[in-house]
Each structure stands twice: as structure tokens, then as C-alpha cells.
Design a protein around this motif. Structure first.
Motif, short mmCIF file in Angstrom:
data_model
loop_
_atom_site.label_atom_id
_atom_site.label_comp_id
_atom_site.label_asym_id
_atom_site.label_seq_id
_atom_site.Cartn_x
_atom_site.Cartn_y
_atom_site.Cartn_z
N LYS A 1 -1.18 -10.54 79.62
CA LYS A 1 -1.29 -9.90 78.51
C LYS A 1 -1.71 -8.48 78.44
CE LYS A 1 -3.52 -14.04 76.72
NZ LYS A 1 -4.80 -14.87 76.64
N ARG B 1 5.40 -10.81 84.80
CA ARG B 1 5.34 -12.21 84.45
C ARG B 1 4.78 -12.69 85.72
NH1 ARG B 1 9.32 -12.25 81.24
NH2 ARG B 1 9.09 -13.46 79.46
N SER C 1 -5.31 -17.68 84.58
CA SER C 1 -4.16 -17.74 83.97
C SER C 1 -4.69 -18.04 82.63
CB SER C 1 -3.14 -18.45 84.61
OG SER C 1 -2.72 -18.22 85.67
N PRO C 2 -5.58 -18.96 82.20
CA PRO C 2 -5.69 -19.32 80.73
C PRO C 2 -6.10 -18.20 79.92
CG PRO C 2 -6.47 -21.04 81.99
CD PRO C 2 -6.28 -19.84 83.01
N THR D 1 -1.47 -21.70 80.60
CA THR D 1 -1.62 -20.63 79.68
C THR D 1 -2.44 -20.83 78.49
OG1 THR D 1 0.31 -21.40 78.78
CG2 THR D 1 0.65 -19.70 80.37
N LEU E 1 -2.92 -14.97 80.99
CA LEU E 1 -1.42 -14.83 80.71
C LEU E 1 -1.01 -15.25 79.38
CD1 LEU E 1 -0.18 -16.55 83.98
CD2 LEU E 1 -0.60 -14.14 83.63
N ASP E 2 0.10 -14.99 78.71
CA ASP E 2 0.54 -15.42 77.61
C ASP E 2 1.75 -16.78 77.62
OD1 ASP E 2 3.11 -14.45 78.35
OD2 ASP E 2 2.83 -12.84 76.52
N ALA E 3 1.72 -17.18 76.61
CA ALA E 3 2.58 -18.40 76.74
C ALA E 3 3.78 -18.35 77.27
CB ALA E 3 2.82 -19.11 75.29
N GLN E 4 4.42 -17.08 77.53
CA GLN E 4 5.53 -16.64 78.09
C GLN E 4 5.32 -16.51 79.69
OE1 GLN E 4 8.96 -15.97 77.23
NE2 GLN E 4 8.41 -17.48 75.77
N LEU E 5 3.97 -16.60 80.26
CA LEU E 5 3.78 -16.37 81.64
C LEU E 5 3.44 -14.91 81.88
CD1 LEU E 5 5.87 -19.07 83.42
CD2 LEU E 5 3.16 -19.07 83.15
N VAL F 1 2.94 -25.74 82.04
CA VAL F 1 2.78 -24.54 81.46
C VAL F 1 1.63 -24.16 80.52
CG1 VAL F 1 4.54 -24.24 79.86
CG2 VAL F 1 4.15 -22.12 81.43
N THR G 1 -0.20 -18.65 89.53
CA THR G 1 -0.77 -18.92 88.36
C THR G 1 -1.95 -19.94 88.27
OG1 THR G 1 0.92 -20.54 88.00
CG2 THR G 1 1.67 -18.18 87.74
#
Ligand code: FAD
Length: 469
Positions: free
Chosen positions: A339, A345, A328-329, A396, A332-336, A392, A351
Motif C-alpha cells: 500500500k 508487489r 501482509s493483511p 491480503t 498489502l492490497d488485494a493485488q498483492l 490470497v 507474504t
């Protein structure tokens, strides 16, 4: 104005919570759950939010425990999972444990009754169709292979799999209560005032040594890639703990501290096996910390060596399971959102969080993000001083990438939250000892988190009253 539905794939802990949060925001949601049309290796019913192993949501104290803080934050945000857990509690000392059937039934009924929720019993067997422009994927550690492959081809990242282990469940009436006794460690009272929540089975040194020998010698289930299993320390199989040293179990799940044998108060047990109530009727009890990869026949034989369990009838034996999670890091973006394809999402265990509560917590945030986005009022993540924000934030981006495979599932813990300096003295000017300082620090972190969460909620609620952009 008609609002287009958001799709949620997977009706487990995370998907159920996400669907609830979306619907509560006033946005229609279609929840796609493949059971009972297609089964997983661990689920046994067609209910939403089925708990596949333990019935515990762990410690429920927000002043002294990070998962308790997560509980408190989720309750403040109207969590469906927490509301149903609270309504279906069974005694478990300082932990929040639930009657698993009642809990899953309650979640299912609340979602079925919600006017904005439609439940579709079907597998999403590939990438969601292009016209689903907002999707929350919450398919969990046992994501169906067709969907897992589709995600893999989209992300280009290697999927990681590892094995956890399930603890056995024993029928109450097969436990010898002339040997075992009821007591919570240090007689600690749980939320319901129960101070004797556990059943304890004592061992003397000779019994303990024989038990460790049997664990070490017992036949284990074999797996390809076993050497690469990335166990995390909170969920080690009991025989793996035994392999780490003969004393390890006595200092882990079999520790005897804070317990006095009600039948022989003068005798100090060398080790103690604890069992926790598993259903409201009190007929089923699970062996705490006894997740195992021993073969079933060996489990029956070896666990019957435990005093009080000589005639144990096992309602369920321990087992192993797969876990599927994203890097995930990186993905995914900060909004889950993915990218590479932001209409998708992710939420829950997939995640890279670990545990029922953490999975539901990420579902809660994914649901709030998706609902707010659909209404044209994007929502920032909660501050990193909150347990939700810290969790989160970790998945992320908070994790420091140390190369392939370095990102591993994470439970909520205080280490994810920015530290605070504890006071050196109490209100009367007395110097605090180390334990008191730790307690004070946890309390301060909790106070800060709840204050910051309330402020974040107030900000997002006032933004929701503004006209959409
Ligand atoms: C065997 C096992 C034991 C575990 N034990 C514990 C424990 O004791 N305590 C703990 O805190 N955590 C435990 N976990 C870890 C984790 O917390 C749970 O798996 C938790 O249920 C994860 O929540 P989730 O919502 O992410 O996934 P789940 O609760 O598994 O929900 C995912 C849902 O998606 C559905 N689904 C999958 N693929 C598709 C598809 N393609 N289309 C439609 N639906 C789909 C599944 O049927 C399922 O209902 C365990 C995990 C496993 C596998």
C-alpha cells in the motif's frame, strides 16, 4: 508498441512462477536472482526453484485435500511449477513428490528458453531503483539482509523471524531392508500406481520408549529468542513433539496404522518411522516428519537407534532455518501491492504463506496481476470459493488482526474456503455417516472451486481481448 519490462526479484518457487506468468501474458520480464553471486543459508545450487528441504508438493487429490485442489487450479492456469513437478515425479503414495534436481533444472531451462525472459544473476541489495515501475519481490524466507532492511524501513512494520526444521536424508544402500519394508499407508496408490512408496522401520514399545528418552535428553541447537519461536503445528521439530507427551509421536509422524510388517506380519509395530524417496535414482530417502533441532552428532547417534537404520549413512542431517515474512493483511492490497509503494508487489513465502505450493501459487497470481496491469487491463483476484482466491484473500485481509504477531504463515486448508452444507443422504436415499459427509463436502468444495476458477479464467481471457483502457 514496446511493452516495458516487469522486474521480478528472486528466482525461487514464487519468482519463477511469477516470471513465467508475466512472460506468457506477452510482457517482457527481467528476473533477478542473486545465486550463485550470493548464497543463502539453505540453497545449495544456482538453479531456479530449488527445493531447500522436502521433495514433496504434498497430497495430489483435489477431491479430498486442499493442497491437491491448489495443484489442480494451478495446472488449469498453466503453472510452470506444476508442469515441471508433474514431469519430474517420483513415487510417493498419494503425494506429488519430485526428483529435486530434475525439477529445478526443468524450471531453469524453461525460463532460460523463454524469449521474453531475461535472467540477471545479481542481488537487489536495497529498494529496487525508482525507474523500475513494476516489481514483484519474491525473495523468500531467506531474503538477503540488505533488501530485508530496506523493506523494513519502508513498511515501518517489525519483521518477524522464526525457525522451521529440516528432516534428515538417508542413503538407500545403508538401510537394512531385512528389517525395514516398503509399503504405503493402507496400500494407497499414488498417481503413478505405486502402492509401496515408503520405506517403513518398525519399533516395539521398549525401542520406542528408549527413542523418546534419547530425543528428550539429546543436545539441541540453541537460539536466542527460542522461547518466542512461533512454530506452526505442521512443522514441529520431532523433539518438541516428544516434549509435548510420550505418546505424541506415535499419533503423529511415527503412527503405525495402515502398515503391516512384511517380515513379521503377525507382529503389530508399536511405532513406525517412514522414509520417502528423495531422488529419481532412488538412492536417497528422507525421514518423513523428522525435522529437528538436535545437534548433528546427536542426530546420527539417536536416529541410528531406529531399527533398520543402525548403519544409516546420512546424506544430509536435519537443520533449522529462518523465515522472513510481512504482516501482509496490513501492508498489502488485494493485488498483492505494497500500500505504501504500489509499484512493489510481493509474492511467495515472504507474504506469509507457508510451503512450496502456496509460495508458487501466490507467485502465479502476482505474475498474472503484474502482467495484466502492465497491459492496462487490471485483473481481479479469483473468487474466494477457489483455493487461489481463498489463499490470497487470507493474506491480503482475511486474517483477523489480533494485535502484533497475530498474523502467522498459513498453509492452504479448507477452513479458508466458504463452507458448504453436505448432503444428508446419498443418491439411493441412504443416510450418510460423518466420514462420508466430510468426503462429500470436500468434493463439493472442490467442484465449486474448479467451476468458479474456470469462469474467472474465461472472464479474464475475454477481458484480455477487449481494447486496453
Ligand atoms: C530451510 C527451509 C526449508 C523449507 N522446507 C520446506 C519444505 O520442506 N516444504 C515446503 O513446502 N516448504 C518449505 N520451506 C518453506 C518455503 O516453502 C520455501 O522456502 C519456498 O522455497 C518458498 O518459496 P519462495 O519463492 O517464496 O522463496 P525461495 O524459494 O527461497 O526463493 C527466493 C529466492 O530469492 C533469492 N533472493 C533472496 N534475496 C534476494 C535479493 N536481495 N536479490 C535477488 N535474489 C534474492 C534467493 O536466492 C532465492 O532463490 C522451507 C523453507 C526453508 C528456508
Amino acid at each position: 508498441m514496446t511493452v516495458k519490462a516487469v522486474h521480478v526479484v528472486g528466482g525461487g518457487l514464487a519468482g519463477s512462477e511469477a516470471a513465467w506468468q508475466i512472460a506468457q501474458a506477452g510482457v517482457p520480464v527481467i528476473l533477478h536472482e542473486m545465486r550463485p553471486v550470493r548464497a543463502t543459508d539453505a540453497h545449495q545450487t544456482d538453479r531456479l526453484a530449488e527445493l531447500v528441504c522436502s521433495n514433496s508438493f504434498r497430497a495430489d487429490d483435489w477431491t479430498g485435500n486442499a493442497v491437491g485442489l491448489l495443484h489442480a487450479e494451478m495446472r488449469r492456469l498453466g503453472s510452470l511449477i506444476m508442469a515441471c513437478a508433474d514431469a519430474c515425479q517420483v513415487p510417493a503414495g498419494g503425494a506429488l513428490a519430485v526428483d529435486r534436481e530434475g525439477f529445478a533444472e526443468a524450471v531453469t531451462a524453461r525460463l532460460e528458453a523463454h524469449p521474453l525472459v531475461t535472467i540477471a544473476r545479481e542481488e537487489v541489495a536495497g529498494l529496487p531503483p525508482a525507474d523500475w515501475d513494476s516489481v514483484v519481490v519474491a525473495t523468500g524466507p531467506l531474503t538477503s539482509p540488505a533488501l530485508a532492511e530496506a523493506i523494513l524501513s519502508l513498511t515501518g512494520e517489525d519483521q518477524l523471524s522464526f525457525f522451521d526444521a529440516i528432516a534428515p536424508i538417508v542413503s538407500f544402500d545403508s538401510i537394512d531392508m531385512d528389517v525395514a519394508w516398503r509399503q504405503s499407508r493402507y496400500d494407497k496408490e499414488g498417481p503413478g500406481g505405486e502402492a509401496a512408496a515408503y520405506i517403513n522401520c518398525p519399533m516395539d514399545q521398549a525401542q520406542y520408549e528408549a527413542f523418546v528418552d534419547a530425543l528428550l535428553a539429546g543436545p539441541k541447537a540453541e537460539f536466542k529468542d527460542w522461547e518466542h519461536v512461533p512454530y506452526f503445528d505442521g512443522c514441529l521439530p520431532i523433539e518438541v513433539m516428544a516434549e509435548r507427551g510420550r505418546e505424541t509421536l506415535r499419533h503423529g509422524p511415527m503412527k503405525p496404522v495402515g502398515l503391516t510388517n512384511a517380515h513379521k506380519p503377525e507382529e503389530k509395530a508399536y511405532a513406525v518411522v517412514q522414509l520417502r524417496q528423495d531422488n529419481a535414482l532412488g538412492t536417497l530417502w528422507n525421514m518423513v516428519g523428522f525435522q529437528t533441532k538436535l545437534k548433528h552428532g546427536a542426530q546420527t547417534e539417536i536416529f541410528r537407534m531406529i531399527p533398520g537404520l543402525e548403519k544409516a549413512v546420512f546424506a544430509r542431517l536435519g537443520g533449522l532455518h529462518r523465515n522472513t515474512f510481512l504482516n501482509s493483511p496490513r501492508l498489502l492490497d488485494a493485488q498483492l501491492r505494497l500500500k505504501a509503494e504500489p509499484r512493489l508487489r510481493f509474492a511467495g513465502q515472504v507474504t506469509g504463506v507457508e510451503g512450496y505450493v502456496e509460495s508458487a501459487a501466490v507467485g502465479l497470481l502476482a505474475g498474472r496481476f503484474a502482467g495484466a496491469e502492465r497491459l492496462g487491463r487490471p485483473l481481479a483476484a479469483p473468487p474466494p470459493t477457489t483455493a487461489l482466491g481463498a489463499l490470497v484473500g487470507h493474506i491480503t485481509g482475511g486474517h483477523l488482526d489480533a494485535g502484533r504477531g497475530s498474523f502467522q504463515p498459513m498453509n492452504i486448508n479448507y477452513g479458508l474456503l466458504p463452507p458448504l452444507e453436505p448432503p444428508k443422504r446419498d443418491a439411493d436415499g441412504r443416510r450418510l455417516g460423518a466420514k462420508e459427509k466430510t468426503r462429500a463436502k470436500k468434493r463439493m468444495v472442490g467442484d465449486r472451486a474448479l467451476a468458479d476458477l474456470d469462469a474467472w479464467r474465461a472472464r479474464s481471457e475475454s477481458a484480455a481481448l477487449e481494447p486496453a483502457e
